[in-house]
Design a protein around this motif. Structure first.
Motif, PDB file in Angstrom:
ATOM      1  N   UNK A   1     -15.527  25.487  26.346  1.00 39.63           N
ATOM      2  CA  UNK A   1     -14.302  26.000  25.755  1.00 39.63           C
ATOM      3  C   UNK A   1     -13.999  27.380  26.286  1.00 39.63           C
ATOM      4  N   UNK A   2     -12.821  27.902  25.989  1.00 38.29           N
ATOM      5  CA  UNK A   2     -12.418  29.209  26.502  1.00 38.29           C
ATOM      6  C   UNK A   2     -13.243  30.343  25.903  1.00 38.29           C
ATOM      7  N   UNK A   3     -13.232  31.494  26.566  1.00 38.04           N
ATOM      8  CA  UNK A   3     -13.882  32.684  26.015  1.00 38.04           C
ATOM      9  C   UNK A   3     -13.290  32.998  24.647  1.00 38.04           C
ATOM     10  N   UNK A   4     -14.159  33.398  23.727  1.00 33.85           N
ATOM     11  CA  UNK A   4     -13.688  33.737  22.391  1.00 33.85           C
ATOM     12  C   UNK A   4     -13.551  32.560  21.457  1.00 33.85           C
ATOM     13  N   UNK A   5     -14.017  31.379  21.890  1.00 34.37           N
ATOM     14  CA  UNK A   5     -13.860  30.196  21.034  1.00 34.37           C
ATOM     15  C   UNK A   5     -14.977  30.065  20.009  1.00 34.37           C
ATOM     16  N   UNK A   6     -16.009  30.917  20.092  1.00 37.38           N
ATOM     17  CA  UNK A   6     -17.082  30.904  19.089  1.00 37.38           C
ATOM     18  C   UNK A   6     -18.367  30.241  19.546  1.00 37.38           C
ATOM     19  N   UNK A   7     -18.437  29.822  20.803  1.00 41.27           N
ATOM     20  CA  UNK A   7     -19.606  29.070  21.279  1.00 41.27           C
ATOM     21  C   UNK A   7     -20.888  29.903  21.188  1.00 41.27           C
ATOM     22  N   UNK A   8     -20.854  31.115  21.744  1.00 39.31           N
ATOM     23  CA  UNK A   8     -22.048  31.965  21.748  1.00 39.31           C
ATOM     24  C   UNK A   8     -22.404  32.408  20.331  1.00 39.31           C
ATOM     25  N   UNK A   9     -21.406  32.688  19.519  1.00 38.11           N
ATOM     26  CA  UNK A   9     -21.671  33.068  18.130  1.00 38.11           C
ATOM     27  C   UNK A   9     -22.371  31.935  17.399  1.00 38.11           C
ATOM     28  N   UNK A  10     -21.943  30.708  17.651  1.00 42.43           N
ATOM     29  CA  UNK A  10     -22.596  29.568  17.008  1.00 42.43           C
ATOM     30  C   UNK A  10     -24.072  29.510  17.397  1.00 42.43           C
ATOM     31  N   UNK A  11     -24.383  29.685  18.687  1.00 44.50           N
ATOM     32  CA  UNK A  11     -25.783  29.667  19.107  1.00 44.50           C
ATOM     33  C   UNK A  11     -26.577  30.763  18.407  1.00 44.50           C
ATOM     34  N   UNK A  12     -26.006  31.942  18.303  1.00 49.43           N
ATOM     35  CA  UNK A  12     -26.708  33.055  17.665  1.00 49.43           C
ATOM     36  C   UNK A  12     -26.939  32.775  16.181  1.00 49.43           C
TER      37      UNK A  12
ATOM     38  N   UNK B   1     -14.806  13.049  27.502  1.00 52.76           N
ATOM     39  CA  UNK B   1     -14.123  14.333  27.330  1.00 52.76           C
ATOM     40  C   UNK B   1     -13.510  14.804  28.645  1.00 52.76           C
ATOM     41  N   UNK B   2     -14.231  14.651  29.741  1.00 51.60           N
ATOM     42  CA  UNK B   2     -13.746  15.164  31.025  1.00 51.60           C
ATOM     43  C   UNK B   2     -12.686  14.274  31.664  1.00 51.60           C
ATOM     44  N   UNK B   3     -12.837  12.957  31.519  1.00 51.56           N
ATOM     45  CA  UNK B   3     -11.937  12.036  32.216  1.00 51.56           C
ATOM     46  C   UNK B   3     -10.809  11.502  31.346  1.00 51.56           C
ATOM     47  N   UNK B   4     -11.013  11.545  30.036  1.00 50.07           N
ATOM     48  CA  UNK B   4      -9.988  10.983  29.153  1.00 50.07           C
ATOM     49  C   UNK B   4      -9.864  11.805  27.869  1.00 50.07           C
ATOM     50  N   UNK B   5      -9.596  13.113  27.983  1.00 51.23           N
ATOM     51  CA  UNK B   5      -9.487  13.944  26.775  1.00 51.23           C
ATOM     52  C   UNK B   5      -8.313  13.501  25.914  1.00 51.23           C
ATOM     53  N   UNK B   6      -8.523  13.575  24.602  1.00 53.13           N
ATOM     54  CA  UNK B   6      -7.505  13.100  23.667  1.00 53.13           C
ATOM     55  C   UNK B   6      -6.646  14.217  23.098  1.00 53.13           C
ATOM     56  N   UNK B   7      -7.169  15.430  23.094  1.00 53.77           N
ATOM     57  CA  UNK B   7      -6.453  16.540  22.459  1.00 53.77           C
ATOM     58  C   UNK B   7      -5.758  17.409  23.507  1.00 53.77           C
ATOM     59  N   UNK B   8      -4.569  17.887  23.163  1.00 54.86           N
ATOM     60  CA  UNK B   8      -3.791  18.692  24.103  1.00 54.86           C
ATOM     61  C   UNK B   8      -4.529  19.956  24.518  1.00 54.86           C
ATOM     62  N   UNK B   9      -5.255  20.576  23.581  1.00 53.12           N
ATOM     63  CA  UNK B   9      -5.966  21.814  23.909  1.00 53.12           C
ATOM     64  C   UNK B   9      -7.098  21.544  24.902  1.00 53.12           C
ATOM     65  N   UNK B  10      -7.759  20.400  24.741  1.00 52.99           N
ATOM     66  CA  UNK B  10      -8.816  20.034  25.689  1.00 52.99           C
ATOM     67  C   UNK B  10      -8.214  19.821  27.070  1.00 52.99           C
ATOM     68  N   UNK B  11      -7.122  19.096  27.134  1.00 54.51           N
ATOM     69  CA  UNK B  11      -6.470  18.827  28.420  1.00 54.51           C
ATOM     70  C   UNK B  11      -6.058  20.128  29.109  1.00 54.51           C
ATOM     71  N   UNK B  12      -5.478  21.041  28.360  1.00 54.67           N
ATOM     72  CA  UNK B  12      -5.023  22.314  28.933  1.00 54.67           C
ATOM     73  C   UNK B  12      -6.208  23.126  29.479  1.00 54.67           C
TER      74      UNK B  12
END
Length: 254
Positions: free
Chosen positions: A38-49, A237-248
């Protein structure tokens, strides 16, 4: 039934008025590799922490191998553990950071044996024998006496992986483990991570390396704005994303 390795239920985290995690729920089974993208600032690293209790949570709950992380439950309420208890609790979760975090005054071998002696109470001989096996596993069997300043970035990150494994974790977290490396060094770290995944280690990996995610992940989770937007197999997810945000997002990283 096989018990999940990681269970996150409605995890929330805010910094002041900014909510960084908005109710993350996720299950990782033993031996599963889950890649968070996901994009920077989406919470990924915070979730790991939060999974490693380097950050406290403001809502929800996290459990690793059936045990609450950083908290105990009494009469239906969660109470945060004291730091010493939290450190013992954290020992079952390894973490590899972006920037290696090696002790510069210690050799590669000394970096690896420090925590097992202090926390796991291994003898120095036991810790050294284990460290040498781990250095061989990450392709650095001849560099145990080298100091971080004598190692490339890729080699330092592989030492960091060996150091995390020395604690015999049930689950290992990777926070953009290749993002601080020069492009030509990325491959050697990804190779070590692939070998670890193939060995059956449970892993949650924050990464921007889509090729690695496609090859190594059992599940890919796309996060944005502190939420899980989409999840599925890497091919889904990579070949057939369903959500517009994922596609973008995917159109920008390919």
């Amino acid at each position: 039934m096989v018990e999940p390795m990681l269970v996150a239920e409605g995890v929330r985290k805010s910094y002041g008025s900014v909510e960084v995690l908005s109710g993350i729920s996720l299950v990782v089974m033993p031996g599963q590799v889950t890649c968070l993208v996901g994009p920077s600032g989406s919470g990924k690293s915070t979730f790991l922490r939060c999974v490693n209790h380097l950050e406290s949570i403001d809502g929800g709950r996290l459990a690793v191998n059936g045990q609450l992380v950083g908290y105990r439950e009494e009469k239906g309420r969660l109470h945060e553990l004291k730091e010493r208890e939290a450190c013992r609790n954290r020992a079952s979760v390894g973490m590899v950071f972006q920037n290696f975090n090696l002790f510069q005054h210690m050799s590669a071998l000394e970096n690896i044996i420090e925590a097992p002696q202090r926390v796991l109470k291994l003898s120095k001989e036991e810790a050294i024998n284990s460290a040498r096996e781990l250095l061989a596993m990450v392709g650095l069997s001849t560099r145990g006496d080298s100091f971080p300043s004598q190692l490339s970035g890729g080699q330092q990150q592989r030492v960091a992986i060996a150091r995390a494994l020395a604690m015999k974790p049930k689950l290992i977290l990777f926070d953009e483990a290749t993002s601080a490396l020069d492009p030509e060094l990325v491959g050697e770290v990804l190779s070590a991570m692939r070998a670890l995944a193939a060995s059956g280690m449970s892993m949650v990996v924050v990464t921007h390396e889509m090729g690695f995610a496609r090859e190594a992940a059992d599940e890919m989770v796309f996060m944005d704005a502190g939420m899980v937007v989409e999840r599925g197999s890497p091919d889904q997810v990579l070949d057939n994303p369903q959500q517009a945000r994922t596609k973008a997002f995917l159109t920008k990283v390919r």
